[in-house]
Enzyme design. Structure first.
Site, PDB file in Angstrom:
ATOM      1  N   ASN A   3       1.990  82.510  24.370  1.00 22.17           N
ATOM      2  CA  ASN A   3       3.421  82.809  24.361  1.00 22.17           C
ATOM      3  C   ASN A   3       3.690  83.750  23.193  1.00 22.17           C
ATOM      4  OD1 ASN A   3       6.186  82.908  24.372  1.00 22.17           O
ATOM      5  ND2 ASN A   3       6.509  80.702  24.188  1.00 22.17           N
ATOM      6  N   ARG A  42       3.337  83.226  29.204  1.00 20.58           N
ATOM      7  CA  ARG A  42       4.772  83.066  29.482  1.00 20.58           C
ATOM      8  C   ARG A  42       5.438  84.429  29.351  1.00 20.58           C
ATOM      9  NH1 ARG A  42       9.527  81.922  25.416  1.00 20.58           N
ATOM     10  NH2 ARG A  42      11.226  81.620  26.899  1.00 20.58           N
ATOM     11  N   HIS A  58      14.708  79.738  31.066  1.00 24.62           N
ATOM     12  CA  HIS A  58      14.149  78.383  30.920  1.00 24.62           C
ATOM     13  C   HIS A  58      13.641  77.862  32.264  1.00 24.62           C
ATOM     14  CE1 HIS A  58      17.050  77.904  27.284  1.00 24.62           C
ATOM     15  NE2 HIS A  58      15.831  78.190  26.839  1.00 24.62           N
TER      16      HIS A  58
END
Length: 389
Positions: A6, A75, A164
């Site tokens: 990430n 991500r 999210h």
């Protein structure tokens, strides 16, 4: 083993999974700044990390040669309308992520830097990208279109995307397991330094509080959440602020921090409110009222629901915030059990009153596990396609 990456603009988080168990994790922070550091467990040391390439080299050194990494899952914050699901990294996919960079200029370029750095230090390892926005690609037009000239959507992609997504997906699936239903219908509340809610029908997102960017929705740690767009014009004229200054204010100087004048951390705001700080009390009221209002709106969108689910740093750990959010909602079937609420701090379980019409759950999120699962699914699908080719 699968390595989850990430990348932020000045940080690189990494976690190594054996199956679905995390066996190692760490962080390279202050990349390209003064005094970059590598954090692994309780150990912290200064390292050379002038860019994401050097940071990835530090990760490679931590992993060592004995870890048989099968794949790397990244991500990615923004996939625009191009990406509906996780994908194997190819030159075309990289171009697609780059095309979405205008929608997430602080995030997507850093993600691309992470992908390219991983290719350099793990050249034989396949890479998969998992998008925050993908879960919300099931929103209907009436939910994602803004009432702006339609050509702005057609030409510039101006619409609600939502964020999210990996968290909302995980807690919705976990809630379905806990409630023993095939597909979850309800409201998921990811509340933390960044906060968003999602209305989910039969396991699919049909509305969400964030918009074109993660700035929209409820008040957050430093983000304003929903604000009348005319406030931007007013500030530009009255304060002679530039667009960049207003953007910084709305993203980094507002929310709990701006209202309280003390902190972006809800724990500190709660404590100060208890000690009589009126600004902190007001900040707490604005935040919890905003969440309550979105829950009410999404109840109207969905009609019947299985549950309301709380997750994220605040949603999982602040019994007080949950109590404030759900006050005076008994008439909507949402009734909190005080003892259960206090008992479920940082752990999974039900916090609604016995016999309540609608269940209320706390489900700790696990976004990295979603990335691991989706990375593995993409690899299996890719292998299957190759075999049938």
């Amino acid at each position: 083993m699968i390595l989850v990456i990430n990348c932020g603009s000045s940080s690189l988080k990494f976690s190594l999974f054996d199956g679905e168990e995390r066996v190692q994790s760490g962080l390279v922070e202050r990349i390209g700044e003064v005094g970059p550091e590598l954090v692994v467990g309780e150990q912290r040391c200064q390292v050379v990390a002038g860019d994401h390439g050097e940071a990835m080299q530090r990760v490679h050194e931590v992993m060592g040669v004995d870890n048989a990494i099968e794949a790397i899952g990244h991500r990615i914050v923004h996939g625009g309308e191009r990406f509906f699901a996780a994908e194997l990294v190819t030159p075309e996919v990289e171009r697609g992520i780059e095309d979405c960079a205008a929608l997430a200029p602080l995030h997507n370029p850093a993600h691309l830097a992470g992908i390219r750095a991983a290719r350099e230090y793990f050249p034989e390892v396949p890479q998969v990208v998992v998008f925050d926005t993908a879960f919300h690609q099931t929103l209907p037009e009436r939910a994602y279109l803004y009432a702006l000239p339609y050509e702005l959507y057609e030409q510039e992609g101006i619409r609600r995307y939502g964020f999210h997504g990996t968290s909302h997906r995980y807690v919705a699936q976990r809630a379905a397991e806990l409630l023993q239903v095939e597909q979850f219908t309800g409201i998921t509340c990811h509340l933390g330094n960044g906060s968003s809610l999602a209305a989910i029908r039969d396991g699919q997102s049909v509305d969400t509080s964030m918009g074109l960017t993660p700035l929209a929705g409820v008040a957050m740690g430093t983000r304003s959440g929903d604000v009348d767009p005319a406030a931007v014009f007013h500030l530009a004229r009255r304060r002679e602020l530039s667009l960049e200054q207003i953007e910084t204010m709305l993203n980094h100087e507002s929310g709990l921090l701006g209202l309280s004048g003390r902190s972006q951390d809800l724990r500190e705001v709660e404590q100060a409110a208890l000690e009589g700080d009126k600004r902190c009390l007001r900040a707490l009221e604005v935040f919890t009222y905003g969440v309550r209002k979105y829950i009410g709106a999404f109840l109207a969108v969905l009609g019947r629901i299985d549950a309301v689910v709380f997750t994220g740093g605040i949603g999982e750990n602040s019994a007080a915030a949950r109590r404030w959010i759900l006050q005076d909602m008994k008439h909507l079937g949402l009734e909190l059990d005080s003892a259960r609420n206090r008992a479920h701090v940082g752990r999974e379980g039900e916090i609604s009153s016995f016999g309540a019409k609608t269940r209320i759950l706390v489900v700790p999120t696990n976004e990295e596990l979603v990335i691991v699962r989706e990375t593995r699914d993409v690899l299996v699908g890719s292998a299957g396609a190759t075999d049938h080719g």
